[in-house]
Structures are given as C-alpha cells and as structure tokens.
Design a protein around this motif. Structure first.
Motif, PDB file in Angstrom:
ATOM      1  N   TRP A   1       0.827  -1.206   0.000  1.00 53.54           N
ATOM      2  CA  TRP A   1       0.000   0.000   0.000  1.00 53.54           C
ATOM      3  C   TRP A   1       0.867   1.264   0.000  1.00 53.54           C
ATOM      4  O   TRP A   1       0.604   2.212  -0.741  1.00 53.54           O
ATOM      5  CB  TRP A   1      -0.924  -0.005   1.215  1.00 53.54           C
ATOM      6  N   ARG A   2       1.904   1.266   0.821  1.00 55.15           N
ATOM      7  CA  ARG A   2       2.699   2.486   1.004  1.00 55.15           C
ATOM      8  C   ARG A   2       3.675   2.739  -0.132  1.00 55.15           C
ATOM      9  O   ARG A   2       3.922   3.874  -0.507  1.00 55.15           O
ATOM     10  CB  ARG A   2       3.463   2.401   2.328  1.00 55.15           C
ATOM     11  N   HIS A   3       4.224   1.675  -0.693  1.00 52.32           N
ATOM     12  CA  HIS A   3       5.299   1.856  -1.666  1.00 52.32           C
ATOM     13  C   HIS A   3       4.947   1.402  -3.078  1.00 52.32           C
ATOM     14  O   HIS A   3       5.748   1.583  -3.993  1.00 52.32           O
ATOM     15  CB  HIS A   3       6.560   1.128  -1.190  1.00 52.32           C
ATOM     16  N   GLY A   4       3.786   0.787  -3.260  1.00 57.58           N
ATOM     17  CA  GLY A   4       3.350   0.453  -4.609  1.00 57.58           C
ATOM     18  C   GLY A   4       2.843   1.701  -5.316  1.00 57.58           C
ATOM     19  O   GLY A   4       2.232   2.578  -4.693  1.00 57.58           O
ATOM     20  N   ARG A   5       3.058   1.777  -6.601  1.00 51.11           N
ATOM     21  CA  ARG A   5       2.705   2.994  -7.342  1.00 51.11           C
ATOM     22  C   ARG A   5       1.448   2.848  -8.178  1.00 51.11           C
ATOM     23  O   ARG A   5       1.065   3.779  -8.879  1.00 51.11           O
ATOM     24  CB  ARG A   5       3.869   3.397  -8.247  1.00 51.11           C
ATOM     25  N   THR A   6       0.816   1.699  -8.138  1.00 51.84           N
ATOM     26  CA  THR A   6      -0.363   1.478  -8.968  1.00 51.84           C
ATOM     27  C   THR A   6      -1.543   1.083  -8.097  1.00 51.84           C
ATOM     28  O   THR A   6      -1.370   0.569  -6.984  1.00 51.84           O
ATOM     29  CB  THR A   6      -0.104   0.362 -10.001  1.00 51.84           C
ATOM     30  N   PRO A   7      -2.768   1.300  -8.584  1.00 50.58           N
ATOM     31  CA  PRO A   7      -3.953   0.862  -7.826  1.00 50.58           C
ATOM     32  C   PRO A   7      -3.948  -0.632  -7.547  1.00 50.58           C
ATOM     33  O   PRO A   7      -4.459  -1.064  -6.514  1.00 50.58           O
ATOM     34  CB  PRO A   7      -5.115   1.262  -8.750  1.00 50.58           C
TER      35      PRO A   7
ATOM     36  N   PHE B   1      -1.374  -2.573  -6.807  1.00 48.86           N
ATOM     37  CA  PHE B   1      -0.561  -2.830  -5.627  1.00 48.86           C
ATOM     38  C   PHE B   1      -1.326  -2.477  -4.364  1.00 48.86           C
ATOM     39  O   PHE B   1      -1.290  -3.201  -3.366  1.00 48.86           O
ATOM     40  CB  PHE B   1       0.746  -2.032  -5.700  1.00 48.86           C
ATOM     41  N   ARG B   2      -2.026  -1.357  -4.388  1.00 49.81           N
ATOM     42  CA  ARG B   2      -2.772  -0.943  -3.194  1.00 49.81           C
ATOM     43  C   ARG B   2      -3.935  -1.894  -2.918  1.00 49.81           C
ATOM     44  O   ARG B   2      -4.230  -2.199  -1.759  1.00 49.81           O
ATOM     45  CB  ARG B   2      -3.264   0.489  -3.369  1.00 49.81           C
ATOM     46  N   ALA B   3      -4.569  -2.345  -3.975  1.00 52.64           N
ATOM     47  CA  ALA B   3      -5.662  -3.308  -3.792  1.00 52.64           C
ATOM     48  C   ALA B   3      -5.125  -4.600  -3.178  1.00 52.64           C
ATOM     49  O   ALA B   3      -5.743  -5.172  -2.263  1.00 52.64           O
ATOM     50  CB  ALA B   3      -6.344  -3.580  -5.122  1.00 52.64           C
ATOM     51  N   LEU B   4      -3.975  -5.075  -3.663  1.00 57.15           N
ATOM     52  CA  LEU B   4      -3.365  -6.270  -3.092  1.00 57.15           C
ATOM     53  C   LEU B   4      -2.947  -6.039  -1.646  1.00 57.15           C
ATOM     54  O   LEU B   4      -3.029  -6.944  -0.808  1.00 57.15           O
ATOM     55  CB  LEU B   4      -2.152  -6.684  -3.921  1.00 57.15           C
ATOM     56  N   GLY B   5      -2.497  -4.810  -1.344  1.00 63.01           N
ATOM     57  CA  GLY B   5      -2.098  -4.477   0.014  1.00 63.01           C
ATOM     58  C   GLY B   5      -3.246  -4.585   1.004  1.00 63.01           C
ATOM     59  O   GLY B   5      -3.037  -4.887   2.180  1.00 63.01           O
ATOM     60  N   VAL B   6      -4.456  -4.335   0.554  1.00 64.01           N
ATOM     61  CA  VAL B   6      -5.636  -4.470   1.410  1.00 64.01           C
ATOM     62  C   VAL B   6      -6.139  -5.913   1.411  1.00 64.01           C
ATOM     63  O   VAL B   6      -6.475  -6.480   2.456  1.00 64.01           O
ATOM     64  CB  VAL B   6      -6.754  -3.513   0.952  1.00 64.01           C
ATOM     65  N   ALA B   7      -6.179  -6.527   0.230  1.00 66.25           N
ATOM     66  CA  ALA B   7      -6.802  -7.843   0.092  1.00 66.25           C
ATOM     67  C   ALA B   7      -5.988  -8.944   0.764  1.00 66.25           C
ATOM     68  O   ALA B   7      -6.569  -9.862   1.383  1.00 66.25           O
ATOM     69  CB  ALA B   7      -6.991  -8.172  -1.386  1.00 66.25           C
ATOM     70  N   TYR B   8      -4.666  -8.887   0.668  1.00 64.16           N
ATOM     71  CA  TYR B   8      -3.848  -9.999   1.161  1.00 64.16           C
ATOM     72  C   TYR B   8      -3.978 -10.213   2.673  1.00 64.16           C
ATOM     73  O   TYR B   8      -4.210 -11.349   3.129  1.00 64.16           O
ATOM     74  CB  TYR B   8      -2.389  -9.803   0.753  1.00 64.16           C
ATOM     75  N   PRO B   9      -3.870  -9.164   3.506  1.00 62.55           N
ATOM     76  CA  PRO B   9      -4.052  -9.403   4.946  1.00 62.55           C
ATOM     77  C   PRO B   9      -5.464  -9.876   5.290  1.00 62.55           C
ATOM     78  O   PRO B   9      -5.628 -10.755   6.155  1.00 62.55           O
ATOM     79  CB  PRO B   9      -3.761  -8.039   5.580  1.00 62.55           C
ATOM     80  N   LEU B  10      -6.489  -9.304   4.633  1.00 66.32           N
ATOM     81  CA  LEU B  10      -7.861  -9.726   4.916  1.00 66.32           C
ATOM     82  C   LEU B  10      -8.076 -11.191   4.524  1.00 66.32           C
ATOM     83  O   LEU B  10      -8.700 -11.962   5.258  1.00 66.32           O
ATOM     84  CB  LEU B  10      -8.846  -8.825   4.170  1.00 66.32           C
ATOM     85  N   LEU B  11      -7.555 -11.567   3.358  1.00 65.35           N
ATOM     86  CA  LEU B  11      -7.665 -12.959   2.923  1.00 65.35           C
ATOM     87  C   LEU B  11      -6.970 -13.896   3.903  1.00 65.35           C
ATOM     88  O   LEU B  11      -7.482 -14.978   4.225  1.00 65.35           O
ATOM     89  CB  LEU B  11      -7.047 -13.109   1.529  1.00 65.35           C
TER      90      LEU B  11
END
Length: 303
Positions: free
Chosen positions: A186-192, A194-204
């Motif tokens: 989420w913090r260092h990815g430059r594309t949407p 990456f940010r989507a994966l940053g949210v989805a991975y911990p929740l999954l």
C-alpha cells in the motif's frame, strides 16, 4: 553511481542476516513447545472469551471451508505456501525498487517476528483444529491432505511434522507477516493494483487462518498487535544499530565534509561512491513516520 545504487544495502549481508534471524526464530519456536495440557487450556480460554464477546467467527468459516472443497482446498494451499512466498518476494521487491525504505522495513519485520517468538514461549496455544472434536472444529488440512504436500500436522510436509511447533498459535504470524506485506504494498506500490493487493492480502489471510481452523480470531488480532509493537521499536533499534556500527573497526561515523585526497573537500551535494549519507538513514525512518536516526550532515564548502 546512481542514488538508488548508493542506497541499496549489500545483498549478501542482508541474506546472511535474514538467514540467521530466521534460523534463530525457527529453532526458538521448536524449543518453545510447552506442555500439551497447558496449550489446550489456553486455546479453550481464548475460545470462551471470544464466545463471550461474540467474536467467534471461526466456527461458521470452518464449516464453510469443510463443506465446500472449492473453498477449502485453495485455502489450504494458501495457508501452506503464501506465508513463505509472498513475504520474501516483498522483501526482494523493496530491496530492488525501494532501497531507501528497505532497512526500516526489514528491521520492523524481524523485530516483530522475534516478539512473536516471545508470545509462543509465554503462551503456547492449541489451535482450533487440535481441540477435541466436540468443540466443533474440523482440520481442513487433514481432510484435504490428499490434494497437497502437507500431512495432518499443519503446513509441514508429510513426515516432517516433528519440525514444527503446532502450539505456536498465539500470536498468528501468518496474519502479522501478511499485514506487513500489505503495508509495504500500500505504502510503496505505485499502482492501484498494488494498493488493492495491500488491502486484500491481509484480509484474505485472516479468513484463511480461521477457516482452516489453524487460528482463533484473537490470534489474528495478537498478530496485528505484535506488528504494531515491532513498528514502535524500529526507530530505536535502527539508532542503536547505527551507534554500534560506528564503534566497530571500520564503522561509519556520521557523515561530515568528506575529503577526497590531496586535502580537497567535495563540493556541495557531491559524495563518495558507495558512501551512505545521513539522508539515507533518515529515509529508513522518516518514511514510516518515525524519528530520524540522526541529523542531516553538513556539507563543507569548496576551498
């Protein structure tokens, strides 16, 4: 030399450090097995507390995964593999693409992992899947073991169950590491994406560890708390490491006006190739909202 190359740590030193810390963690985890009776009591106490607080999401998720192989089998694969694949991949990505952020990120992950080891030692906990069947949990990894490489002993390969501590459930570092990966993406990815994966991975990951009956919800919450404490300790740890490094033979002292032979000082903004400047150290901590490990170095004027 580019700024990126100058800031990147030495890969062999980083690999050695990570290997040593992980070996110490794995060895300590095996030594912190605790007694089975105490671990079961801790697990039941957590389950009773969750039921009193109406937080018991493990039962419905576990029933869903058990009765639906299309969900249970992929969840088992995710539990057995992603923990060991995604975290190193994110570390390598940071090392190569965000070298100025890597040192603080690596320190945060390592400190939190060692704190998790303290939790395993002080509170050995029986996961839901190992409780008596009367408590309503089914070990999905044992049920679907024919589809993967694991046996009936968590995610360990068949015949290697003795190499894992099945009572190291509190806190859940599956969740803790996934949260760390999510923050990095989420913090260092430059594309949407990456940010989507940053949210989805911990929740999954939270859903998977509960649905497979490997962790309680409070294990997951404790994993997040351990990561929070590790983050708070990161800046002091980096400052201490810098002080220790400066006292060692050949250690780096605070950068002042570097002299490049013949008594001639560098001009403003110039630095020796491969030299780590104080702004690099600041990058390690201020990028996280943490205090810098030192003041910016002054640059001497050309004579």
């Amino acid at each position: 030399m580019t700024e990126r190359a100058a800031r990147r740590p030495r890969w062999w030193a980083e690999l050695s450090l990570i290997a040593v810390v992980y070996a110490a963690y794995s060895g300590g985890r095996l030594l912190a097995r605790g007694d089975e009776g105490g671990a079961v009591e801790h697990g039941l106490a957590i389950l009773r507390l969750e039921q009193a607080l109406h937080l018991n999401a493990e039962h419905p998720l576990n029933r869903l995964f058990t009765s639906t192989p299309a969900l249970g089998i992929p969840a088992d694969f995710a539990y057995a593999s992603l923990h060991y694949l995604v975290t190193p991949a994110v570390l390598v990505w940071l090392f190569r693409r965000r070298p100025g952020r890597y040192r603080a990120a690596r320190t945060w992950l390592m400190l939190s992992t060692l704190l998790g080891l303290v939790g395993f030692t002080l509170l050995p906990t029986c996961p839901p899947r190992l409780l008596d069947a009367g408590h309503g949990f089914v070990d999905t990894m044992a049920q679907f073991s024919a589809y993967g490489w694991w046996g009936a002993e968590a995610s360990a390969p068949r015949g290697m169950g003795g190499m894992t501590n099945q009572y190291a459930a509190m806190p859940s570092l599956h969740v803790g590491w996934a949260l760390w990966c999510g923050v990095m993406l989420w913090r260092h990815g430059r594309t949407p994406l990456f940010r989507a994966l940053g949210v989805a991975y911990p929740l999954l990951t939270v859903i998977v560890v509960m649905g497979t009956a490997n962790h309680y919800f409070l294990d997951a919450a404790a994993g997040a708390a351990v990561m929070g404490l590790g983050l708070l300790l990161t800046a002091p740890a980096l400052r201490l490491a810098d002080r220790v490094r400066a006292t060692l033979p050949g250690g780096e002292a605070p950068v002042r006006s570097p002299i490049v032979g013949g008594g001639c000082e560098t001009s403003a903004g110039e630095r020796i190739p491969g030299q780590r400047s104080s702004t690099d150290s600041a990058d390690d901590t201020t990028a996280w909202g943490l205090p810098s490990s030192g003041d910016a170095a002054s640059v001497g004027k050309a004579r």
